[in-house]
Design a protein around this motif. Structure first.
Motif, PDB file in Angstrom:
ATOM      1  N   ILE A  33       0.849  -1.193   0.000  1.00 27.27           N
ATOM      2  CA  ILE A  33       0.000   0.000   0.000  1.00 27.27           C
ATOM      3  C   ILE A  33       0.887   1.245   0.000  1.00 27.27           C
ATOM      4  O   ILE A  33       1.841   1.338   0.776  1.00 27.27           O
ATOM      5  N   LYS A  34       0.563   2.197  -0.862  1.00 27.93           N
ATOM      6  CA  LYS A  34       1.308   3.445  -0.908  1.00 27.93           C
ATOM      7  C   LYS A  34       0.818   4.370   0.203  1.00 27.93           C
ATOM      8  O   LYS A  34      -0.387   4.503   0.426  1.00 27.93           O
ATOM      9  N   VAL A  35       1.751   5.017   0.888  1.00 38.33           N
ATOM     10  CA  VAL A  35       1.418   5.833   2.061  1.00 38.33           C
ATOM     11  C   VAL A  35       2.005   7.225   1.926  1.00 38.33           C
ATOM     12  O   VAL A  35       3.159   7.380   1.502  1.00 38.33           O
ATOM     13  N   ILE A  36       1.210   8.226   2.288  1.00 36.48           N
ATOM     14  CA  ILE A  36       1.709   9.593   2.479  1.00 36.48           C
ATOM     15  C   ILE A  36       1.395   9.996   3.914  1.00 36.48           C
ATOM     16  O   ILE A  36       0.267   9.807   4.395  1.00 36.48           O
ATOM     17  N   LEU A  37       2.383  10.510   4.604  1.00 36.51           N
ATOM     18  CA  LEU A  37       2.152  11.079   5.927  1.00 36.51           C
ATOM     19  C   LEU A  37       1.631  12.496   5.753  1.00 36.51           C
ATOM     20  O   LEU A  37       2.176  13.267   4.961  1.00 36.51           O
ATOM     21  N   GLU A  60      11.804  12.787   7.233  1.00 37.99           N
ATOM     22  CA  GLU A  60      12.681  11.755   7.786  1.00 37.99           C
ATOM     23  C   GLU A  60      11.866  10.552   8.240  1.00 37.99           C
ATOM     24  O   GLU A  60      12.239   9.401   7.997  1.00 37.99           O
ATOM     25  N   LYS A  61      10.736  10.817   8.903  1.00 41.33           N
ATOM     26  CA  LYS A  61       9.883   9.720   9.356  1.00 41.33           C
ATOM     27  C   LYS A  61       9.259   9.001   8.165  1.00 41.33           C
ATOM     28  O   LYS A  61       9.131   7.773   8.169  1.00 41.33           O
ATOM     29  N   ALA A  62       8.877   9.755   7.130  1.00 40.16           N
ATOM     30  CA  ALA A  62       8.313   9.138   5.932  1.00 40.16           C
ATOM     31  C   ALA A  62       9.324   8.180   5.304  1.00 40.16           C
ATOM     32  O   ALA A  62       8.975   7.049   4.927  1.00 40.16           O
ATOM     33  N   LYS A  63      10.577   8.602   5.198  1.00 40.44           N
ATOM     34  CA  LYS A  63      11.615   7.741   4.637  1.00 40.44           C
ATOM     35  C   LYS A  63      11.830   6.508   5.495  1.00 40.44           C
ATOM     36  O   LYS A  63      11.991   5.395   4.988  1.00 40.44           O
ATOM     37  N   GLU A  64      11.824   6.695   6.808  1.00 41.95           N
ATOM     38  CA  GLU A  64      12.026   5.578   7.730  1.00 41.95           C
ATOM     39  C   GLU A  64      10.946   4.514   7.564  1.00 41.95           C
ATOM     40  O   GLU A  64      11.225   3.305   7.619  1.00 41.95           O
ATOM     41  N   LEU A  65       9.720   4.957   7.353  1.00 45.87           N
ATOM     42  CA  LEU A  65       8.592   4.025   7.289  1.00 45.87           C
ATOM     43  C   LEU A  65       8.317   3.507   5.882  1.00 45.87           C
ATOM     44  O   LEU A  65       7.529   2.575   5.718  1.00 45.87           O
ATOM     45  N   TYR A 116       5.836  13.513   2.843  1.00 48.40           N
ATOM     46  CA  TYR A 116       5.145  14.137   3.965  1.00 48.40           C
ATOM     47  C   TYR A 116       4.554  15.455   3.483  1.00 48.40           C
ATOM     48  O   TYR A 116       5.250  16.266   2.863  1.00 48.40           O
ATOM     49  N   VAL A 117       3.266  15.650   3.763  1.00 43.19           N
ATOM     50  CA  VAL A 117       2.578  16.891   3.393  1.00 43.19           C
ATOM     51  C   VAL A 117       2.029  17.525   4.664  1.00 43.19           C
ATOM     52  O   VAL A 117       1.232  16.916   5.373  1.00 43.19           O
ATOM     53  N   GLY A 118       2.458  18.734   4.954  1.00 48.64           N
ATOM     54  CA  GLY A 118       1.975  19.396   6.165  1.00 48.64           C
ATOM     55  C   GLY A 118       2.931  20.485   6.587  1.00 48.64           C
ATOM     56  O   GLY A 118       3.737  20.972   5.801  1.00 48.64           O
ATOM     57  N   SER A 119       2.824  20.838   7.823  1.00 56.95           N
ATOM     58  CA  SER A 119       3.706  21.851   8.390  1.00 56.95           C
ATOM     59  C   SER A 119       4.835  21.181   9.146  1.00 56.95           C
ATOM     60  O   SER A 119       4.676  20.058   9.644  1.00 56.95           O
TER      61      SER A 119
END
Length: 318
Positions: free
Chosen positions: A108-112, A119-124, A129-132
């Protein structure tokens, strides 16, 4: 040529049917003013996804009392539903990371979104990552207080332990310290989130006990309403300036009427709109965005831009 073109079209249509995005968005309660904006972004993105044969569903938390484990449970629900993509805030990494990794391992493709980092997106294994950047947003708020002359700022945290809220308060404290002041966090039980009486009483008590506090900032717009009441009850309206992460109409009215100094905007509408459409495009067409992370904030809303912000509010996107 005609036969080859027809074959190509048939292959593309078949691929579209196989890879059509089926996306689950995990988010907060839709009766929460902040998440109402997120939900509008989800709803608006649905037009694009459905036009390409896909689907979008919104899986919402019922309470915030058990934030991380409940979010992890919704991720597992999405996995069991056979979705091809998940948009998820990484609020409490120690509770959610295992479930997010399970989704990625299942293909499953995931976006945080909203809470997390590149960094957390790469780790997982998430694609973006989209946000502030919550820490940088906090620093911006702390520096704004410092420029306004505030020397001792209180960050009211009604979701202690949540990674993004801890980062916000840390940023505020570091920002105001950098500007020559000081700051501290007031952690309250998670049950106080959305409880205006509990928040107002805690703010009132803290301001009464420490007369040097001249700035208060809350992690959310609803909390700011309660903090404004607590400041008033403590008789500190003239001496204590209020700020907030995010905003609602009451906060904007206070800014308009000089009863609140500022709000830090992370543009939640854009967070969900961009997350869902980027993820759907990645699933449907194999596209990728070289901009990583995709930051939607921070922006400061104050007396200088309150009117244009109110225009966006009237359309349900701010």
């Amino acid at each position: 040529m005609t036969k080859a073109l027809a074959t190509t079209v048939a292959i593309c249509l078949t691929a579209g049917a196989v890879f059509a995005a089926d996306i689950a968005v995990v988010g907060g309660k839709t009766d929460d003013a902040f998440w109402t904006k997120i939900k509008k972004g989800v709803d608006d993105s649905r037009f694009v996804v459905e036009a390409n044969g896909g689907e979008v569903s919104y899986l919402q938390l019922q309470t915030y009392d058990n934030l991380g484990p409940d979010a992890a449970g919704l991720i597992r629900t999405a996995i069991s539903q056979g979705v091809t993509g998940i948009v998820i805030p990484n609020w409490v990494p120690e509770a959610e990371d295992e479930a997010i990794k399970a989704a990625v391992d299942a293909g499953i493709k995931v976006i945080l979104m909203n809470a997390g980092s590149l960094e957390k997106a790469k780790e997982l294994g998430a694609i973006n990552y989209v946000g502030s950047d919550e820490y940088l947003a906090g620093v911006a708020g702390g520096e704004y207080f410092g420029k306004g002359g505030q020397k001792n700022v209180l960050c009211v945290n009604t979701l202690p332990g949540s990674a993004n809220q801890e980062a916000r308060c840390k940023g505020v404290i570091d920002g105001v310290t950098k500007a020559g002041g000081a700051g501290k966090q007031l952690p309250l039980p998670a049950t106080s989130f959305g409880d205006p009486t509990a928040i107002a009483e805690a703010v009132k008590a803290t301001l009464t006990q420490d007369g040097t506090i001249d700035g208060v900032i809350t992690i959310g717009a609803g909390d700011a309403d309660a903090a404004a009441s607590g400041i008033q009850q403590a008789g500190k309206v003239e001496n204590v300036k209020l700020g907030s992460f995010d905003f609602n109409e009451a906060a904007l009215d206070r800014i308009k009427n000089s009863a609140q100094l500022f709000a830090i905007d992370q543009q939640p509408y854009l967070q969900s709109l961009l997350s869902v459409t980027l993820l759907a495009s990645h699933i449907d067409f194999g596209t990728d965005l070289p901009v990583k992370p995709v930051l939607t904030g921070p922006g400061i809303v104050d007396a200088s831009n309150i009117d244009s912000t109110l225009s966006g509010v009237s359309k349900g996107a701010r």
